[in-house]
Enzyme design. Structure first.
Site, PDB file in Angstrom:
ATOM      1  N   TYR A 248       0.816  -1.230   0.000  1.00 52.65           N
ATOM      2  CA  TYR A 248       0.000   0.000   0.000  1.00 52.65           C
ATOM      3  C   TYR A 248       0.841   1.268   0.000  1.00 52.65           C
ATOM      4  O   TYR A 248       0.346   2.352  -0.272  1.00 52.65           O
ATOM      5  CB  TYR A 248      -1.018   0.017   1.155  1.00 52.65           C
ATOM      6  CG  TYR A 248      -0.433   0.023   2.552  1.00 52.65           C
ATOM      7  CD1 TYR A 248       0.167   1.143   3.088  1.00 52.65           C
ATOM      8  CD2 TYR A 248      -0.523  -1.109   3.349  1.00 52.65           C
ATOM      9  CE1 TYR A 248       0.696   1.145   4.367  1.00 52.65           C
ATOM     10  CE2 TYR A 248      -0.003  -1.130   4.630  1.00 52.65           C
ATOM     11  CZ  TYR A 248       0.615   0.006   5.134  1.00 52.65           C
ATOM     12  OH  TYR A 248       1.127  -0.009   6.395  1.00 52.65           O
TER      13      TYR A 248
ATOM     14  N   SER B 138       0.099  -7.768   4.969  1.00 53.65           N
ATOM     15  CA  SER B 138       1.475  -8.232   4.737  1.00 53.65           C
ATOM     16  C   SER B 138       1.499  -9.760   4.702  1.00 53.65           C
ATOM     17  O   SER B 138       0.451 -10.408   4.645  1.00 53.65           O
ATOM     18  CB  SER B 138       2.392  -7.733   5.862  1.00 53.65           C
ATOM     19  OG  SER B 138       2.062  -8.378   7.076  1.00 53.65           O
TER      20      SER B 138
ATOM     21  N   HIS C 146      -5.313   3.035  13.107  1.00 51.91           N
ATOM     22  CA  HIS C 146      -3.952   2.508  13.066  1.00 51.91           C
ATOM     23  C   HIS C 146      -3.308   2.629  14.444  1.00 51.91           C
ATOM     24  O   HIS C 146      -2.565   1.748  14.876  1.00 51.91           O
ATOM     25  CB  HIS C 146      -3.140   3.250  11.993  1.00 51.91           C
ATOM     26  CG  HIS C 146      -1.775   2.664  11.772  1.00 51.91           C
ATOM     27  ND1 HIS C 146      -1.575   1.366  11.343  1.00 51.91           N
ATOM     28  CD2 HIS C 146      -0.533   3.179  11.945  1.00 51.91           C
ATOM     29  CE1 HIS C 146      -0.276   1.113  11.252  1.00 51.91           C
ATOM     30  NE2 HIS C 146       0.383   2.202  11.616  1.00 51.91           N
TER      31      HIS C 146
END
Ligand code: HPA
Length: 279
Positions: free
Chosen positions: A87, A214, A249
């Site tokens: 990303y 990931s 996040h």
């Protein structure tokens, strides 16, 4: 410079800095907020990513940016602390460079870690999950393009991507430490947007237990090189379609930091055990 040369160049630099890599060394890739695992590595010598030629630079809060050589539970380890992501605009080759450098350096076993959302409604945030299998939902693959024969075959088998013997060792070790761990399938999306309720529902239907941005493509590159894999996710949040909570996040990093203490204890004890034979 082609990708194979970039990997060779990075590995050469690491070997020049650290000397020859000892037999039995494990490679680690530490994801978001997993600093406590890096801190558990003793006799540490660090190489900043900025000093490793060709290595993409991390730019996301919570992702360190250095290679740490040292010992975990007495075992020599090489830990990439911080990773880059698709990303951020990096290619799968960029993302897989650390794993390929480890393979090139002669490391035979790699532990991939990450922060992930729990799709399985039975899994709690704050728990660890051992990865039993993965789904690559990114639409990208580090093996596209001409095959690099020196790395591995054109069509590598993925029937047993995650080493059953390491998984069994991890499970046994977690039980001994009385650490709650789940086992499940990890799905990688590109991100950076988080999932809609419909997507979450769809990924759950596909068979995934945890989701993140990931790991699956790194696993492909590692298996291409014949490396043994163990994967551990820190479940940082619940991600279920009927009780969607806003995911930030910062919260992911906070939870990863808390769960990472457990991850550090677990990985240290696993690394201290004799390497299991192939199942
Ligand atoms: N979705 C995607 N990636 C993530 C999540 C999530 O819920 N949590 C941590 N990484």
């Amino acid at each position: 410079m082609n990708h194979q040369d970039t990997v060779a160049h990075a590995s050469l630099h690491i070997r020049e800095k650290l000397g020859n890599i000892q037999a039995g060394t494990w490679g680690l890739v530490l994801g978001s907020g997993l600093g406590p695992v890096a801190e558990a590595i003793t006799s540490a010598q660090d190489i900043p990513y900025t000093e490793i030629p060709g290595l993409p630079q991390t730019g996301v809060a919570g992702h360190g940016g250095f290679l740490r050589s040292g010992r975990l539970g007495g075992r020599p380890v090489l830990a990439f602390c911080g990773r880059v992501h698709l990303y951020e605009g990096y290619s799968p080759q960029d993302v897989c460079l650390p794993v390929r450098a480890l393979g090139n350096l002669g490391v035979g076993t790699i532990v991939l870690t990450n922060a992930a959302g729990a799709l399985n409604p039975g899994f709690d945030a704050g728990c660890l999950m051992l990865i039993t299998d993965h789904i690559n939902m990114t639409g990208q693959n580090p093996l596209t393009g001409p095959n690099i024969e020196a790395f591995g075959p054109r069509f590598p088998d993925m029937g047993q991507a995650w080493c059953p013997a390491l998984l069994a060792l991890a499970r046994r070790t977690a039980l001994e430490l009385k650490l709650p761990v789940e086992r499940g399938v990890y799905i990688q999306i590109t991100g950076p947007s988080l999932e809609t309720p419909a997507e979450t529902r769809a990924y759950r239907h596909l068979g995934a237990d945890a989701i993140g941005m990931s790991t699956a493509i790194e696993a492909i590159a590692a298996r291409h090189m014949g490396l043994r894999l163990l994967g551990v996710s820190c479940l940082t949040n619940k991600n279920t379609p009927d009780c969607m909570e806003k995911i930030s996040h910062e919260e992911v990093l906070r939870m990863a930091g808390r769960t990472a203490e457990d991850m550090a204890r677990l990985l240290k004890a696993i690394a201290a055990a004799p390497e299991p034979g192939n199942a």
